[in-house]
Design a protein around this motif. Structure first.
Motif, short mmCIF file in Angstrom:
data_model
loop_
_atom_site.label_atom_id
_atom_site.label_comp_id
_atom_site.label_asym_id
_atom_site.label_seq_id
_atom_site.Cartn_x
_atom_site.Cartn_y
_atom_site.Cartn_z
N THR A 335 -21.12 12.80 -31.52
CA THR A 335 -22.02 12.57 -31.37
C THR A 335 -22.69 11.62 -30.26
OG1 THR A 335 -23.58 12.72 -33.75
CG2 THR A 335 -23.11 14.85 -32.53
N ASN A 336 -22.39 10.61 -31.36
CA ASN A 336 -23.63 9.33 -30.67
C ASN A 336 -22.63 8.74 -29.00
OD1 ASN A 336 -25.21 8.91 -33.21
ND2 ASN A 336 -23.30 7.97 -34.09
N ASN A 337 -21.88 8.87 -29.48
CA ASN A 337 -20.71 9.17 -27.92
C ASN A 337 -20.53 10.17 -27.54
OD1 ASN A 337 -19.89 6.22 -28.71
ND2 ASN A 337 -19.28 6.96 -30.21
N VAL A 338 -20.60 11.17 -27.41
CA VAL A 338 -20.63 12.44 -26.20
C VAL A 338 -21.30 12.33 -24.79
CG1 VAL A 338 -22.10 14.34 -27.35
CG2 VAL A 338 -19.80 15.33 -26.16
N SER A 341 -20.28 9.13 -19.94
CA SER A 341 -19.29 9.49 -19.67
C SER A 341 -17.77 9.06 -19.48
CB SER A 341 -19.41 9.15 -17.89
OG SER A 341 -19.36 8.47 -17.59
N ASN A 342 -17.44 8.05 -20.10
CA ASN A 342 -16.39 7.46 -20.73
C ASN A 342 -15.27 8.06 -21.86
OD1 ASN A 342 -15.91 5.72 -17.68
ND2 ASN A 342 -16.85 4.36 -18.71
N PHE A 343 -16.60 8.96 -22.14
CA PHE A 343 -16.17 9.15 -23.72
C PHE A 343 -15.22 10.56 -23.81
CE2 PHE A 343 -15.66 11.19 -27.76
CZ PHE A 343 -15.53 10.47 -29.27
N MET A 344 -14.18 10.91 -24.44
CA MET A 344 -13.51 11.91 -24.59
C MET A 344 -13.12 11.76 -25.74
SD MET A 344 -10.32 12.76 -21.87
CE MET A 344 -8.61 14.22 -22.32
N VAL A 345 -13.30 13.68 -25.93
CA VAL A 345 -12.45 14.84 -27.20
C VAL A 345 -11.69 14.87 -26.52
CG1 VAL A 345 -12.26 16.01 -28.61
CG2 VAL A 345 -14.44 14.34 -28.33
N SER A 381 -12.93 -1.15 -29.52
CA SER A 381 -13.27 0.00 -28.96
C SER A 381 -12.58 1.80 -29.56
CB SER A 381 -12.29 0.32 -27.78
OG SER A 381 -12.62 2.06 -27.06
N PRO A 382 -12.92 1.97 -31.25
CA PRO A 382 -12.15 2.85 -32.00
C PRO A 382 -12.26 3.93 -31.21
CG PRO A 382 -14.59 3.02 -32.10
CD PRO A 382 -15.31 1.89 -31.43
N ILE A 383 -10.69 4.17 -32.32
CA ILE A 383 -10.02 6.01 -31.68
C ILE A 383 -9.90 6.91 -32.67
CG2 ILE A 383 -7.91 7.10 -30.87
CD1 ILE A 383 -7.45 4.43 -28.83
N VAL A 384 -10.49 7.34 -32.48
CA VAL A 384 -9.21 9.15 -33.99
C VAL A 384 -8.18 9.48 -33.69
CG1 VAL A 384 -10.56 10.40 -35.75
CG2 VAL A 384 -11.93 8.58 -34.57
N ILE A 385 -7.04 9.62 -34.30
CA ILE A 385 -6.34 10.10 -34.26
C ILE A 385 -6.23 11.54 -35.16
CG2 ILE A 385 -3.51 10.85 -34.13
CD1 ILE A 385 -4.30 7.47 -32.69
N SER A 386 -6.24 12.53 -34.61
CA SER A 386 -6.18 13.78 -36.43
C SER A 386 -4.67 13.98 -35.39
CB SER A 386 -7.15 13.88 -36.69
OG SER A 386 -7.16 15.19 -37.91
N SER A 387 -3.55 15.12 -36.54
CA SER A 387 -3.12 16.49 -36.29
C SER A 387 -3.78 17.73 -37.17
CB SER A 387 -1.97 16.25 -37.25
OG SER A 387 -2.66 16.78 -39.06
N PHE A 388 -3.11 18.59 -35.92
CA PHE A 388 -4.01 19.62 -36.08
C PHE A 388 -3.32 20.85 -35.83
CE2 PHE A 388 -4.87 23.67 -34.01
CZ PHE A 388 -6.33 23.51 -33.65
N SER A 389 -3.12 21.63 -36.93
CA SER A 389 -2.78 23.39 -36.60
C SER A 389 -3.58 24.26 -37.00
CB SER A 389 -1.38 23.09 -38.15
OG SER A 389 -1.62 22.96 -38.89
N GLU A 429 -10.19 6.09 -20.97
CA GLU A 429 -8.49 5.18 -21.04
C GLU A 429 -7.87 4.97 -21.55
OE1 GLU A 429 -8.29 0.91 -18.49
OE2 GLU A 429 -9.99 2.59 -17.75
N ALA A 430 -8.32 5.05 -22.38
CA ALA A 430 -7.69 4.49 -24.17
C ALA A 430 -6.77 5.80 -24.47
CB ALA A 430 -8.81 3.38 -24.60
N ILE A 431 -7.90 6.86 -24.52
CA ILE A 431 -6.85 8.37 -25.43
C ILE A 431 -6.15 8.52 -24.34
CG2 ILE A 431 -9.25 8.15 -26.99
CD1 ILE A 431 -9.58 10.89 -25.64
N LEU A 432 -5.76 8.57 -22.82
CA LEU A 432 -4.67 9.65 -22.23
C LEU A 432 -3.85 8.93 -22.76
CD1 LEU A 432 -7.11 9.84 -19.39
CD2 LEU A 432 -6.61 11.59 -20.46
N PRO A 433 -3.08 7.79 -22.81
CA PRO A 433 -1.39 7.42 -22.81
C PRO A 433 -1.21 8.41 -24.21
CG PRO A 433 -2.88 5.82 -22.02
CD PRO A 433 -4.30 6.14 -22.24
N ILE A 434 -2.09 7.71 -25.06
CA ILE A 434 -1.87 8.42 -26.84
C ILE A 434 -1.28 10.29 -26.78
CG2 ILE A 434 -2.84 8.53 -28.44
CD1 ILE A 434 -4.43 6.19 -28.20
N LEU A 435 -1.76 10.33 -26.13
CA LEU A 435 -2.25 12.17 -25.97
C LEU A 435 -1.10 12.37 -24.77
CD1 LEU A 435 -5.80 12.84 -24.91
CD2 LEU A 435 -4.47 13.66 -27.46
#
Length: 608
Positions: A335-338, A341-345, A381-389, A429-435
């Protein structure tokens, strides 16, 4: 393929693996001691006296020898009443035999449908020559047990006897022949260019070659780029060659410090003409029917939807931008970053029955992208990675646990039940290569039929002209690439906003070719080198002078043969389609290269 005679099948390990291409199998006996090859003998030769030659694969029941050459295996029967029995029996496996014999039909019930020559056997008449092998070779040619790659590279001359390797090299030879045939018929000239040259500014790292002149070095060419452009200036308007290229990129998995490419350049042509040429070339060479034109995709769309500039389109599973669903999620970090425009979930998801593969997939991706993740951490530039099911509708995800029920329900509704994957949030820009890496990793794990799916060719176009790499402005392709005409107004005022006329051809998620329309103006080329890249223009004075002497518009491309053949043959590695490859660390394990030199040589080349 024209001139190729029949399909070969090899009994690989525990299955009969039929390769999809035709390769040379007959007429390998001309100009040699033998009259026939092992794989070509059949019932049509019954009663003939033949001479065959090959390697002893194994001996059976004290009366049969299986003789192997690159076309297949033939069973040789040793008559018990002759003195040949004791001689052949003592010959170690992998020894070479040249022998005479009579082709006979196998007794009923003893046929072997898995062998090319499985309906006949050769009754031994005499042994012409024997070249015995060491009975304790480092490894044998076994379909049940394969030596580790390091040992096979150390004794590559033994590994070359494997049917898989011989098949791959035959396919490579046939494919190269077809490429030459097509291009020559289109009036392209096969022209060799030097390997020893000088440094090319703005490109990959090059190997240096010392000379007997103090402080003077050659560089091994990373590609024939400058030479082929100079050929266009010289009026040789259609060029190609099977080019050896060299890049000192350090130890990278599945990369080679020296590699081979089909190099092409054409005057009075642009992107569309090169695209048409390459599609026609591949239709001519490919063993299966290809549907053209190939799909095209903008670079920006590739990154946004797939997280890579070489997406594998054999499956869908695009990256989903879920940012809007988290606008009031209640998780402070989001919510602090949404509002940025460069932030993405974002997320990537696949159908699955359970989530067992997620832990390993996450570990593998984090290991592969360790440098990227560290770089983002260093930049704060923090990145949060979380598995989903969402197996059976039950959501398991650490990010959503910190969100309100409304957000969780909205995400589940969009993603659906019985899905697994990953949610990643941070700077886009940072999370797209991870995804993108997660998408590739999950596909390998969850799509068992992936290698059997139809090939998917894709042109990726409209790359950026320049990019920042480690804080340094560099050419996205190389410094000779022309800007996109629609962005010409930005070229001299804000070159970072320019797209380029660079294009890549992707096959099943791997780049197999890359090229561009070239700068053909001396002033524009000097501007790129001097003003944008801050390179020493004097190192390319010869090229700039040539561009100013009347240079036609021109474009070109290079097809990576090693990668293309590896995909075509479904090889595990490009090392399996190269006769004498280097290891993943860039070493020749067989000869010990690179090696030390003597003090005398150091003095001769002014290295001390």
């Amino acid at each position: 393929m024209a001139g190729l005679l029949r399909k070969l099948s090899y009994n690989f390990r525990d299955i009969q693996y039929k390769k999809p291409l035709q390769i040379f199998a007959q007429k390998c006996s001309s100009y040699s001691l033998r009259t026939h090859t092992c794989g070509e003998l059949g019932l049509g030769h019954e009663g003939e006296r033949v001479t065959i030659a090959g390697w002893v694969q194994t001996k059976r029941l004290d009366k049969f020898v299986l003789l192997r050459d690159r076309t297949g295996v033939c069973q040789v029967k040793i008559p018990e009443e002759t003195n040949l029995f004791d001689h052949v029996k003592k010959v170690p496996n992998e020894s070479v035999l040249v022998l005479h014999g009579i082709v006979k039909r196998r007794p009923e019930g003893q046929e072997n449908s898995k062998m090319e020559s499985g309906l006949i056997e050769v009754e031994l008449d005499s042994v012409v020559e024997t070249s015995e092998a060491d009975p304790n070779l480092p490894f044998q040619q076994s379909k049940h047990l394969q030596a580790k790659e390091a040992l096979r590279l150390q004794y590559r001359y033994l590994d070359l006897r494997r049917p898989e390797i011989q098949y791959n090299l035959a396919v490579r030879s046939a494919l190269t022949m077809k490429m030459r045939q097509f291009l020559v018929e289109k009036k392209f000239l096969d022209i060799e260019t030097p390997t020893l040259f000088r440094r090319t500014p703005g490109g990959a790292k090059e190997f240096l070659v010392p000379t007997r002149i103090s402080n003077k070095f050659y560089s091994l060419v990373q590609s024939p780029q400058q030479f082929k452009q100079l050929l266009m200036v010289g009026g040789l308007d259609r060029y190609f060659q099977i080019a050896r290229c060299y890049r000192d990129e350090g130890g990278k998995p599945d990369r080679q410090p020296e590699f081979t490419q089909l190099d092409i350049e054409m005057s009075f042509a642009g992107r569309e003409e090169i695209v048409s040429l390459i599609e026609d070339l591949l239709v001519f060479c490919w063993p299966e029917d290809l549907c053209t034109p190939f799909e095209q995709m903008f670079y920006k769309d590739a990154m946004d939807n797939y997280g890579v500039d070489k997406p594998d389109l054999r499956y869908g599973n695009k990256i989903q931008n879920l940012t809007q669903l988290f606008s009031t999620c209640g998780f402070d970090f989001i919510t602090n970053n949404v509002s940025d425009s460069n932030f993405m979930v974002g997320g990537v998801f696949f159908d699955a029955e359970n989530a067992k593969s997620l832990k390993k997939s996450e570990a593998d991706v984090k290991t592969a992208l360790a440098d990227h993740l560290k770089e983002q951490k260093d930049k704060h530039s923090p990145i949060v990675i979380s598995s989903f099911s969402s197996i059976d509708g039950k959501v398991d995800n650490s990010i959503l646990k910190k969100c309100n029920d409304e957000t969780m329900n909205a995400v589940l509704e969009q993603i659906g039940e019985n899905k697994i994957g990953f949610l990643v949030c941070g700077q886009k820009e940072a999370i797209l290569p991870i995804l993108g890496r997660f998408r590739t990793q999950l596909a390998k794990t969850l799509l068992p039929d992936l290698d059997d799916r139809s090939n998917k060719f894709l042109w990726v176009v409209d790359f950026p002209l320049f990019v920042y790499e480690d804080g340094i402005l560099e050419s996205a392709h190389h410094p000779f690439t022309a800007p996109h005409p629609e962005d010409s107004q930005h070229f001299r005022t804000n070159p970072l906003d320019c797209r380029s006329l660079h294009y890549d051809l992707v096959l099943n998620g791997q780049e197999i070719a890359g090229g561009s329309v070239r700068i053909h103006s001396a002033d524009d080329q000097k501007f790129v080198l001097e003003e944008v890249l801050k390179e020493d223009v004097s190192e390319l004075k010869h090229l700039i002078d040539a561009l100013g002497s009347g240079c036609p518009p021109h474009a070109g491309i290079a097809i990576g043969l090693d990668r293309l053949v590896a995909i075509l043959t479904k090889a595990n590695s490009i090392r399996d389609v190269i006769a004498f490859p280097k290891s993943a660390e860039g070493r020749d394990i067989m000869s010990g290269a690179p090696s030390e030199i003597t003090e005398e040589q150091k003095t001769l080349y002014h290295l001390k």
